[in-house]
Write an enzyme that holds these catalytic residues in place. Structure first.
Site, PDB file in Angstrom:
ATOM      1  N   ASP A  13       0.870  -1.177   0.000  1.00  0.00           N
ATOM      2  CA  ASP A  13       0.000   0.000   0.000  1.00  0.00           C
ATOM      3  C   ASP A  13       0.904   1.224   0.000  1.00  0.00           C
ATOM      4  O   ASP A  13       2.113   1.119   0.209  1.00  0.00           O
ATOM      5  CB  ASP A  13      -0.890  -0.007   1.260  1.00  0.00           C
ATOM      6  CG  ASP A  13      -1.751   1.250   1.383  1.00  0.00           C
ATOM      7  OD1 ASP A  13      -2.411   1.621   0.391  1.00  0.00           O
ATOM      8  OD2 ASP A  13      -1.762   1.884   2.453  1.00  0.00           O
ATOM      9  N   SER A  14       0.280   2.397  -0.162  1.00  0.00           N
ATOM     10  CA  SER A  14       1.045   3.637  -0.098  1.00  0.00           C
ATOM     11  C   SER A  14       1.528   3.920   1.322  1.00  0.00           C
ATOM     12  O   SER A  14       2.304   4.841   1.517  1.00  0.00           O
ATOM     13  CB  SER A  14       0.170   4.793  -0.580  1.00  0.00           C
ATOM     14  OG  SER A  14      -0.973   4.894   0.243  1.00  0.00           O
ATOM     15  N   TYR A  45      -0.749   8.408  -2.555  1.00  0.00           N
ATOM     16  CA  TYR A  45      -0.796   8.101  -3.981  1.00  0.00           C
ATOM     17  C   TYR A  45      -1.986   8.803  -4.649  1.00  0.00           C
ATOM     18  O   TYR A  45      -1.975   9.041  -5.847  1.00  0.00           O
ATOM     19  CB  TYR A  45      -0.972   6.594  -4.203  1.00  0.00           C
ATOM     20  CG  TYR A  45       0.251   5.718  -4.021  1.00  0.00           C
ATOM     21  CD1 TYR A  45       1.460   6.225  -3.533  1.00  0.00           C
ATOM     22  CD2 TYR A  45       0.190   4.373  -4.352  1.00  0.00           C
ATOM     23  CE1 TYR A  45       2.567   5.395  -3.377  1.00  0.00           C
ATOM     24  CE2 TYR A  45       1.288   3.536  -4.210  1.00  0.00           C
ATOM     25  CZ  TYR A  45       2.477   4.048  -3.714  1.00  0.00           C
ATOM     26  OH  TYR A  45       3.554   3.215  -3.576  1.00  0.00           O
ATOM     27  N   GLY A  46      -3.021   9.076  -3.851  1.00  0.00           N
ATOM     28  CA  GLY A  46      -4.299   9.550  -4.389  1.00  0.00           C
ATOM     29  C   GLY A  46      -4.220  10.707  -5.364  1.00  0.00           C
ATOM     30  O   GLY A  46      -4.876  10.690  -6.403  1.00  0.00           O
ATOM     31  N   CYS A  76      -4.332  -1.295  -1.955  1.00  0.00           N
ATOM     32  CA  CYS A  76      -4.501   0.146  -2.136  1.00  0.00           C
ATOM     33  C   CYS A  76      -5.420   0.323  -3.337  1.00  0.00           C
ATOM     34  O   CYS A  76      -5.134  -0.201  -4.424  1.00  0.00           O
ATOM     35  CB  CYS A  76      -3.138   0.785  -2.411  1.00  0.00           C
ATOM     36  SG  CYS A  76      -3.211   2.524  -2.871  1.00  0.00           S
ATOM     37  N   ASN A  77      -6.519   1.018  -3.138  1.00  0.00           N
ATOM     38  CA  ASN A  77      -7.477   1.201  -4.231  1.00  0.00           C
ATOM     39  C   ASN A  77      -6.884   2.029  -5.366  1.00  0.00           C
ATOM     40  O   ASN A  77      -7.112   1.751  -6.534  1.00  0.00           O
ATOM     41  CB  ASN A  77      -8.731   1.897  -3.707  1.00  0.00           C
ATOM     42  CG  ASN A  77      -9.539   0.997  -2.803  1.00  0.00           C
ATOM     43  OD1 ASN A  77     -10.457   0.340  -3.243  1.00  0.00           O
ATOM     44  ND2 ASN A  77      -9.187   0.953  -1.531  1.00  0.00           N
ATOM     45  N   THR A  78      -6.115   3.074  -4.997  1.00  0.00           N
ATOM     46  CA  THR A  78      -5.549   3.960  -6.012  1.00  0.00           C
ATOM     47  C   THR A  78      -4.592   3.178  -6.904  1.00  0.00           C
ATOM     48  O   THR A  78      -4.626   3.296  -8.138  1.00  0.00           O
ATOM     49  CB  THR A  78      -4.787   5.114  -5.317  1.00  0.00           C
ATOM     50  OG1 THR A  78      -5.594   5.624  -4.258  1.00  0.00           O
ATOM     51  CG2 THR A  78      -4.454   6.215  -6.293  1.00  0.00           C
ATOM     52  N   GLU A 155      -4.181   9.693   8.868  1.00  0.00           N
ATOM     53  CA  GLU A 155      -2.739   9.770   9.135  1.00  0.00           C
ATOM     54  C   GLU A 155      -2.469  10.706  10.314  1.00  0.00           C
ATOM     55  O   GLU A 155      -1.719  10.374  11.227  1.00  0.00           O
ATOM     56  CB  GLU A 155      -2.005  10.280   7.879  1.00  0.00           C
ATOM     57  CG  GLU A 155      -2.098   9.337   6.697  1.00  0.00           C
ATOM     58  CD  GLU A 155      -1.005   8.274   6.704  1.00  0.00           C
ATOM     59  OE1 GLU A 155       0.063   8.525   7.267  1.00  0.00           O
ATOM     60  OE2 GLU A 155      -1.253   7.178   6.155  1.00  0.00           O
ATOM     61  N   CYS A 204     -11.123   3.115  -0.159  1.00  0.00           N
ATOM     62  CA  CYS A 204      -9.743   3.483   0.178  1.00  0.00           C
ATOM     63  C   CYS A 204      -9.416   2.709   1.448  1.00  0.00           C
ATOM     64  O   CYS A 204     -10.239   2.675   2.373  1.00  0.00           O
ATOM     65  CB  CYS A 204      -9.648   4.987   0.421  1.00  0.00           C
ATOM     66  SG  CYS A 204      -8.053   5.494   1.114  1.00  0.00           S
ATOM     67  N   THR A 205      -8.249   2.088   1.461  1.00  0.00           N
ATOM     68  CA  THR A 205      -7.962   1.195   2.584  1.00  0.00           C
ATOM     69  C   THR A 205      -7.710   1.952   3.895  1.00  0.00           C
ATOM     70  O   THR A 205      -7.623   1.335   4.949  1.00  0.00           O
ATOM     71  CB  THR A 205      -6.790   0.245   2.247  1.00  0.00           C
ATOM     72  OG1 THR A 205      -5.691   1.019   1.749  1.00  0.00           O
ATOM     73  CG2 THR A 205      -7.202  -0.768   1.211  1.00  0.00           C
ATOM     74  N   HIS A 206      -7.582   3.270   3.819  1.00  0.00           N
ATOM     75  CA  HIS A 206      -7.503   4.062   5.061  1.00  0.00           C
ATOM     76  C   HIS A 206      -8.881   4.216   5.719  1.00  0.00           C
ATOM     77  O   HIS A 206      -8.970   4.438   6.922  1.00  0.00           O
ATOM     78  CB  HIS A 206      -6.997   5.481   4.767  1.00  0.00           C
ATOM     79  CG  HIS A 206      -5.517   5.614   4.650  1.00  0.00           C
ATOM     80  ND1 HIS A 206      -4.804   5.075   3.608  1.00  0.00           N
ATOM     81  CD2 HIS A 206      -4.609   6.235   5.445  1.00  0.00           C
ATOM     82  CE1 HIS A 206      -3.515   5.377   3.763  1.00  0.00           C
ATOM     83  NE2 HIS A 206      -3.382   6.075   4.874  1.00  0.00           N
TER      84      HIS A 206
HETATM   85  N1  DGL Z   1      -4.730   3.556   0.913  1.00  0.00           N
HETATM   86  C1  DGL Z   1      -4.836   4.219  -0.369  1.00  0.00           C
HETATM   87  C2  DGL Z   1      -6.025   3.679  -1.164  1.00  0.00           C
HETATM   88  O1  DGL Z   1      -6.632   2.680  -0.810  1.00  0.00           O
HETATM   89  C3  DGL Z   1      -5.053   5.696  -0.284  1.00  0.00           C
HETATM   90  C4  DGL Z   1      -4.033   6.536   0.360  1.00  0.00           C
HETATM   91  C5  DGL Z   1      -3.248   7.362  -0.621  1.00  0.00           C
HETATM   92  O2  DGL Z   1      -3.764   8.347  -1.181  1.00  0.00           O
HETATM   93  O3  DGL Z   1      -2.095   7.021  -0.808  1.00  0.00           O
HETATM   94  O4  DGL Z   1      -6.370   4.248  -2.179  1.00  0.00           O
END
Ligand code: DGL
Length: 307
Positions: A13-14, A45-46, A76-78, A155, A204-206
């Site tokens: 993930d990011s 990453y978004g 990570c979805n992105t 975060e 988004c995994t966050h």
């Molecule tokens: N955890 C990332 C996701 O699922 C998002 C966080 C990011 O922007 O890096 O997209």
């Protein structure tokens, strides 16, 4: 040569968000070893261009492959939205993303066939969820909204408070984010509520780390969907179908590596997981960048995802 069943599952993930997927993987697959890379130094990453995210996916996939993994989970979805199809073409192990499992869980859960999705700008702009949902049930309408500041809130909230995660999250909603969190969340979520959604994908995994607060804003009639459990199920089925699942006698090892500060990753990661990560190792961004060949870099810049 090492028995493939003993090899770890590679997850990345990011940063810290993918640990919400690791939590589910460990609970669904307790015998499997995991090698997790959190690219904290380059998070988020978004907001990045898809081409850059695809380069990161190829770098990290190459790094994981050089450590003998048997399957990759892009937690990570992105990164899934930008790079899953390319990673599947390039690597010789199965690569599983989080978008399709989330879409499947949403299609199964919706009763009125109106599905909401929130994610980063990259994920929402890619249209990956709409495509994945349509491929499963063309009669479902998807209403999506970017919610990029939720990543910062997770975060920042994690770094601000040393209490247990659950109380951190309720404290976050009471103290740290209020009233701004609720204002922001309403801005993001009210249009989806007005559209009459009955499920909301946390794309988004966050975001599962904010689920209590998000649930309060959308109300009890909207069911929240996180793709983590469905992703873990897909990983299990894939390993079993290939005969690559770890035997019950296996002694699983969970190894965590970050491009950021290992001490901080250990402290925050242990709170997300609910158990100690153990010592976290460091890998430099330069080392990852060196791994990408000119051929792979060219693929990352020319290849676009999508149907
Ligand atoms: N955890 C990332 C996701 O699922 C998002 C966080 C990011 O922007 O890096 O997209």
């Amino acid at each position: 040569m090492r028995d493939v069943r003993d090899r770890p599952i590679g997850v990345f993930d990011s940063g810290l968000g993918g640990l919400t997927v690791v939590r589910e993987l460990v609970s669904a697959l307790p015998h499997e070893s995991i090698l997790y890379l959190g690219d904290t130094a380059r998070c988020p990453y978004g907001p990045r261009e898809p081409e850059e995210v695809r380069r990161f996916v190829l770098q990290i996939g190459t790094w994981l492959s050089s450590h003998g993994i048997k399957l990759v989970v892009i937690a990570c979805n992105t990164a899934t939205a930008s790079g899953l199809a390319l990673a599947q073409r390039v690597f010789d192990v199965p690569v599983i993303g989080v978008v399709e499992p989330g879409a499947r869980a949403a299609v199964q859960a919706t009763r009125n066939r109106r599905v909401g999705v929130i994610g980063t700008v990259g994920t929402i702009r890619s249209g990956a969820y709409s495509q994945a949902v349509r491929a499963l049930d063309a009669g479902v309408t998807v209403f999506s909204a970017p919610a990029p500041k939720f990543v910062d809130i997770v975060e920042a909230g994690l770094r601000m408070d040393d209490s247990a995660l659950e109380s951190l999250m309720s404290q976050t909603s009471e103290v740290f984010v209020r009233p701004s969190f609720y204002e922001l969340a309403r801005d993001y979520l009210d249009p989806l509520k007005r559209a009459g959604i009955d499920v909301l994908v946390l794309g988004c995994t966050h975001f599962p780390l904010l689920s209590a607060a998000i649930q309060q804003v959308v109300g009890p009639n909207v069911r929240l969907i996180s793709s983590a459990a469905e992703t873990a199920r897909e990983v299990r089925e894939t390993l079993e179908a290939r005969g690559h699942a770890a035997p019950e006698s296996a002694r699983p090892r969970h190894r965590f590596v970050t491009t950021g500060d290992p001490g901080e990753f250990e402290r925050l990661g242990s709170r997300i997981l609910g158990w100690p990560t153990g010592p976290v190792e460091a890998v430099g961004v330069e080392e990852l960048e060196r791994l990408i060949t000119p051929e792979l870099a060219a693929l990352a810049s020319t290849r676009s995802e999508g149907p």
